[in-house]
Design a protein around this motif. Structure first.
Motif, PDB file in Angstrom:
ATOM      1  N   UNK A 615       0.833  -1.208   0.000  1.00  0.00           N
ATOM      2  CA  UNK A 615       0.000   0.000   0.000  1.00  0.00           C
ATOM      3  C   UNK A 615       0.868   1.259   0.000  1.00  0.00           C
ATOM      4  N   UNK A 616       1.959   1.231   0.717  1.00  0.00           N
ATOM      5  CA  UNK A 616       2.875   2.373   0.747  1.00  0.00           C
ATOM      6  C   UNK A 616       3.500   2.609  -0.620  1.00  0.00           C
ATOM      7  N   UNK A 617       3.848   1.502  -1.300  1.00  0.00           N
ATOM      8  CA  UNK A 617       4.402   1.647  -2.666  1.00  0.00           C
ATOM      9  C   UNK A 617       3.387   2.320  -3.585  1.00  0.00           C
ATOM     10  N   UNK A 618       2.098   1.997  -3.386  1.00  0.00           N
ATOM     11  CA  UNK A 618       1.042   2.590  -4.216  1.00  0.00           C
ATOM     12  C   UNK A 618       0.796   4.053  -3.895  1.00  0.00           C
ATOM     13  N   UNK A 619       1.397   4.568  -2.814  1.00  0.00           N
ATOM     14  CA  UNK A 619       1.139   5.930  -2.388  1.00  0.00           C
ATOM     15  C   UNK A 619      -0.149   6.056  -1.609  1.00  0.00           C
ATOM     16  N   UNK A 620      -0.693   4.942  -1.163  1.00  0.00           N
ATOM     17  CA  UNK A 620      -1.948   4.956  -0.430  1.00  0.00           C
ATOM     18  C   UNK A 620      -1.759   4.528   1.020  1.00  0.00           C
ATOM     19  N   UNK A 621      -2.849   4.042   1.610  1.00  0.00           N
ATOM     20  CA  UNK A 621      -2.811   3.628   3.013  1.00  0.00           C
ATOM     21  C   UNK A 621      -3.766   2.464   3.214  1.00  0.00           C
ATOM     22  N   UNK A 622      -3.310   1.530   4.064  1.00  0.00           N
ATOM     23  CA  UNK A 622      -4.121   0.340   4.372  1.00  0.00           C
ATOM     24  C   UNK A 622      -4.511   0.400   5.835  1.00  0.00           C
ATOM     25  N   UNK A 623      -5.841   0.361   6.081  1.00  0.00           N
ATOM     26  CA  UNK A 623      -6.374   0.346   7.445  1.00  0.00           C
ATOM     27  C   UNK A 623      -7.137  -0.951   7.661  1.00  0.00           C
ATOM     28  N   UNK A 624      -6.871  -1.626   8.792  1.00  0.00           N
ATOM     29  CA  UNK A 624      -7.570  -2.868   9.152  1.00  0.00           C
ATOM     30  C   UNK A 624      -8.256  -2.630  10.485  1.00  0.00           C
ATOM     31  N   UNK A 625      -9.564  -2.834  10.526  1.00  0.00           N
ATOM     32  CA  UNK A 625     -10.357  -2.622  11.734  1.00  0.00           C
ATOM     33  C   UNK A 625     -10.988  -3.945  12.171  1.00  0.00           C
ATOM     34  N   UNK A 626     -10.303  -4.680  13.093  1.00  0.00           N
ATOM     35  CA  UNK A 626     -10.885  -5.950  13.568  1.00  0.00           C
ATOM     36  C   UNK A 626     -11.965  -5.698  14.617  1.00  0.00           C
ATOM     37  N   UNK A 627     -12.928  -6.581  14.687  1.00  0.00           N
ATOM     38  CA  UNK A 627     -13.974  -6.526  15.723  1.00  0.00           C
ATOM     39  C   UNK A 627     -14.554  -7.922  15.897  1.00  0.00           C
ATOM     40  N   UNK A 628     -15.354  -8.095  16.953  1.00  0.00           N
ATOM     41  CA  UNK A 628     -15.977  -9.406  17.199  1.00  0.00           C
ATOM     42  C   UNK A 628     -17.014  -9.740  16.147  1.00  0.00           C
ATOM     43  N   UNK A 629     -17.507  -8.690  15.426  1.00  0.00           N
ATOM     44  CA  UNK A 629     -18.521  -8.925  14.385  1.00  0.00           C
ATOM     45  C   UNK A 629     -17.902  -9.067  13.009  1.00  0.00           C
ATOM     46  N   UNK A 630     -16.624  -9.102  12.939  1.00  0.00           N
ATOM     47  CA  UNK A 630     -15.968  -9.234  11.659  1.00  0.00           C
ATOM     48  C   UNK A 630     -14.819  -8.238  11.503  1.00  0.00           C
ATOM     49  N   UNK A 631     -14.158  -8.304  10.370  1.00  0.00           N
ATOM     50  CA  UNK A 631     -12.986  -7.454  10.112  1.00  0.00           C
ATOM     51  C   UNK A 631     -13.236  -6.634   8.849  1.00  0.00           C
ATOM     52  N   UNK A 632     -12.797  -5.353   8.931  1.00  0.00           N
ATOM     53  CA  UNK A 632     -12.931  -4.459   7.764  1.00  0.00           C
ATOM     54  C   UNK A 632     -11.541  -4.025   7.315  1.00  0.00           C
ATOM     55  N   UNK A 633     -11.253  -4.254   6.047  1.00  0.00           N
ATOM     56  CA  UNK A 633      -9.983  -3.819   5.435  1.00  0.00           C
ATOM     57  C   UNK A 633     -10.309  -2.685   4.470  1.00  0.00           C
ATOM     58  N   UNK A 634      -9.618  -1.565   4.676  1.00  0.00           N
ATOM     59  CA  UNK A 634      -9.880  -0.373   3.848  1.00  0.00           C
ATOM     60  C   UNK A 634      -8.572   0.081   3.191  1.00  0.00           C
ATOM     61  N   UNK A 635      -8.526  -0.028   1.846  1.00  0.00           N
ATOM     62  CA  UNK A 635      -7.347   0.399   1.057  1.00  0.00           C
ATOM     63  C   UNK A 635      -7.677   1.713   0.357  1.00  0.00           C
ATOM     64  N   UNK A 636      -6.927   2.782   0.699  1.00  0.00           N
ATOM     65  CA  UNK A 636      -7.124   4.109   0.106  1.00  0.00           C
ATOM     66  C   UNK A 636      -6.037   4.368  -0.937  1.00  0.00           C
ATOM     67  N   UNK A 637      -6.470   4.707  -2.180  1.00  0.00           N
ATOM     68  CA  UNK A 637      -5.539   4.929  -3.298  1.00  0.00           C
ATOM     69  C   UNK A 637      -5.677   6.366  -3.798  1.00  0.00           C
ATOM     70  N   UNK A 638      -4.546   7.061  -4.090  1.00  0.00           N
ATOM     71  CA  UNK A 638      -4.628   8.442  -4.585  1.00  0.00           C
ATOM     72  C   UNK A 638      -5.145   8.482  -6.019  1.00  0.00           C
ATOM     73  N   UNK A 639      -5.937   9.554  -6.306  1.00  0.00           N
ATOM     74  CA  UNK A 639      -6.454   9.700  -7.675  1.00  0.00           C
ATOM     75  C   UNK A 639      -5.359  10.169  -8.624  1.00  0.00           C
ATOM     76  N   UNK A 640      -4.501  11.084  -8.174  1.00  0.00           N
ATOM     77  CA  UNK A 640      -3.444  11.609  -9.051  1.00  0.00           C
ATOM     78  C   UNK A 640      -2.090  11.440  -8.393  1.00  0.00           C
TER      79      UNK A 640
END
Length: 640
Positions: A615-640
């Motif tokens: 994700x860092x190579x892409x210029x973006x950011x990876x966020x992982x939010x674990x919880x008892x109801x499941x896990x959310x992975x959020x990958x943010x990518x720059x437009x330009x």
């Protein structure tokens, strides 16, 4: 101004080779020959045309021709009253006699080339015609201030005169012409010889004389004024080149002098002041010509220029003293300074011509000498008064030469510009060809480099992905008994990795949807077989500048790792994939959410570290939010 701007660029060795002089110099030589040997009014071989240059003269106020018993004295023509009758003024009579071999059978005419006064003509006692109202002229003259004796004369348009004579007024044998003249006090009276003969022949000579003394000067005035205005306008665009300004002022002041002395038939102001304007024009013309010569030669002579300006300021005062007869000898002889200054600028031009030795400088020296020769002939060398006055044409060679210099300069500049443009175009074409070849070489190198980099990437990805899986599968097959299921899993992972690599090579044109579509195609059936539902909420998002093949592979590996972790560890029954535009409007997000058991936020591993690195190579950011109801992975990518 620098010398090279007006001076010819040809080498100084051009001057000695006088075999083929320019056309301008040939015209100058012809003009000088015309001045030194002026043409006759009519052909001397025509026996019917008579040139009368002998007369008798008497001062008389009589309104009719005086009788033969009057005090006639022999007088040769032309007659200059300042020389032959010094101090005389008023009315005078000339008596001329001629013989005809037979009675005329056509109209006769008499031509007086120069009648620098007012006159009336009688033939055999019969009145023929006159050039003005004698009574009105004499009354007007009494109210005007006369010129002092010896003051420079001011001519006010005395053109040649033509008198038509009825054929019954002349006869075979002896005939007599009486010419009555009136001379204003303090002015010069001048009468040339008289030409008499058949009207067609005399009229042709008269027309020729009118062109030289009337039409020509008018044309010169108009041409000089127009030329001066043109040069001054040119100077206004190039103020640093003061030579342009002096050349324009020279032409304008010369036009004033010629107009006042040879063209204007009646002064606009009283004659003393009108004479002041005329002579000031001449003096200004000569001063500006001296300054022009200094500028042309590149001579910086502040003291000379100061004296010239002082002369120009003082001269009108001295001229006025000369016209009204005060101040003694100096004002009366002040007009000689015009010859001195004329000789000065002629000497400057000849000095420049000697030093530079170009046709241009020689032409200017000859053009300057033209004025000096004419003035010397007319004033200092007793130029015959009956011959045409070439003073109105004295500046013509100079402004023709200056015009020629301008044309020559323009043509040389244009030729030089065209040559430089041609050379520039040739150089640009050469550089363009070189750039095209360099661009082709760069493109070839870039293609080769791209191939090498892509080959290296594929080899690295295959080594890290497919190679690792194959090695694991081989190790299981060699050392484990009954590990067929594990081998199958390893080979499937190897195949999935190969497919990812192939999918990353698909053209995306910066669009995220084709890549996500391929991913769904690869995962949907496998997830369903394992009892996991795939909810697909992928929609159109802005184009991403970062979607190169290598970066596409990074995104696919991040998502592949996320799905692998969910399948292996989360025990999820549903996976939701969503894309959209982030709130800041500068990023696009890819979100993967499961309903599994989740994991501890402190859990770390090589897989998560690899995902964040990608994700860092892409210029973006990876966020992982674990919880008892499941896990959310959020990958943010720059437009330009």
């Amino acid at each position: 101004m620098k010398l090279g701007r007006w001076g010819s660029s040809r080498p100084t060795s051009d001057l000695p080779t006088l075999r083929h002089p320019p056309a301008v110099l040939r015209l100058y030589i012809l003009a000088l020959a015309m001045v030194l040997a002026p043409p006759q009014c009519v052909a001397e071989t025509d026996a019917l045309v008579l040139q009368l240059d002998r007369a008798d003269f008497v001062l008389s106020d009589a309104s009719e021709p005086p009788p033969d018993e009057a005090a006639w004295i022999p007088q040769s023509l032309p007659d200059n009253w300042l020389v032959s009758h010094p101090g005389a003024h008023g009315y005078g009579w000339y008596r001329l006699q001629f013989e005809l071999p037979r009675d005329p059978d056509q109209l006769y005419a008499a031509c007086v080339p120069l009648l620098e006064t007012f006159g009336a003509l009688y033939v055999n006692g019969a009145y023929v015609g006159q050039t003005g109202d004698f009574e009105l002229i004499s009354r007007t003259a009494q109210s005007s201030q006369p010129f002092a004796q010896g003051a420079p004369p001011v001519l006010l348009g005395f053109p040649p005169r033509l008198f038509s004579i009825r054929r019954d007024l002349v006869h075979a044998g002896s005939n007599t012409i009486h010419l009555r003249v009136w001379v204003k006090p303090g002015t010069r009276g001048a009468v040339s010889g008289v030409t008499i003969g058949p009207e067609p022949l005399v009229h042709a000579a008269y027309d020729h004389r009118v062109f030289l003394t009337v039409t020509g000067p008018r044309m010169v005035v108009i041409g000089s004024a127009g030329f001066g205005i043109f040069i001054l306008l040119l100077w206004l665009r190039r103020r640093h080149e003061t030579m342009y300004g002096y050349a324009g002022l020279t032409a304008l002041t010369f036009a004033i002098f010629i107009a006042g002395r040879y063209v204007v038939t009646a002064p606009f102001i009283p004659l003393p002041y009108w004479g002041l304007v005329v002579w000031s024009g001449l003096e200004a013309y000569i001063v500006f010509m001296c300054l022009f010569a200094l500028r042309y030669g590149g001579w910086r002579k502040p003291r000379w220029e100061l004296w010239l300006w002082a002369y120009l300021i003082v001269s009108p005062v001295i001229d006025y003293a000369s016209f009204v007869g005060i101040g003694g000898w100096v004002p009366q002889q002040w007009w000689l300074m015009t010859f001195v200054l004329t000789a000065v600028y002629v000497a400057i031009f000849w000095t420049i011509a000697w030093k530079r030795r170009t046709w241009e400088t020689l032409g200017l020296a000859i053009a300057g000498s033209f004025k000096l020769v004419i003035s010397a002939n007319e004033r200092l060398l007793a130029y015959p008064i009956e011959l045409p006055r070439y003073q109105p044409y004295a500046y013509v060679p100079m402004f023709v030469m200056i015009g020629w210099m301008l044309i020559d300069r323009f043509v040389r500049s244009l030729n030089e510009s065209e040559r430089l443009n041609a050379e520039l175009e040739e150089r640009v074409a050469q550089k363009h060809a070189e750039l095209a070849r360099s661009y082709e070489r760069m493109q070839a190198m870039e293609r080769q480099q791209a191939v090498v980099e892509e080959r290296s990437r594929l080899m690295r990805d295959m080594h890290d992905g497919i190679g690792a899986h194959l090695i694991s599968a081989l190790s299981l097959a060699e050392h484990s008994e009954g590990a067929g299921a594990e081998v199958v899993v390893a080979l499937r992972e190897c195949l999935d990795d190969l497919r990812l690599t192939i999918d990353s090579l698909e053209p995306t044109e910066n669009d995220l949807l084709p890549m996500m579509g391929n991913l769904r195609y690869r995962l949907d059936e496998r997830l369903r077989k394992q009892g996991i539902d795939l909810e697909w909420k992928v929609k159109q998002v802005p184009e991403l500048a970062c979607l190169t093949p290598q970066n596409v592979l990074h995104i696919l590996r991040i998502l592949q790792e996320a799905f692998t972790n969910i399948v292996k560890h989360a025990r999820a029954t549903t996976i939701e994939v969503e894309t959209g535009l982030d709130q800041d409007g500068k990023h696009v997000y890819i979100q993967v959410r499961d309903n599994g058991k989740g994991f501890s936020g402190e859990r770390t591993g090589r897989g998560l570290a690899s995902m964040r690195h990608r994700a860092k190579i892409l210029g973006g950011r990876l966020d992982i939010e674990p919880s008892t109801a499941g896990t959310t992975l959020n990958l943010r990518l720059p437009i330009s």
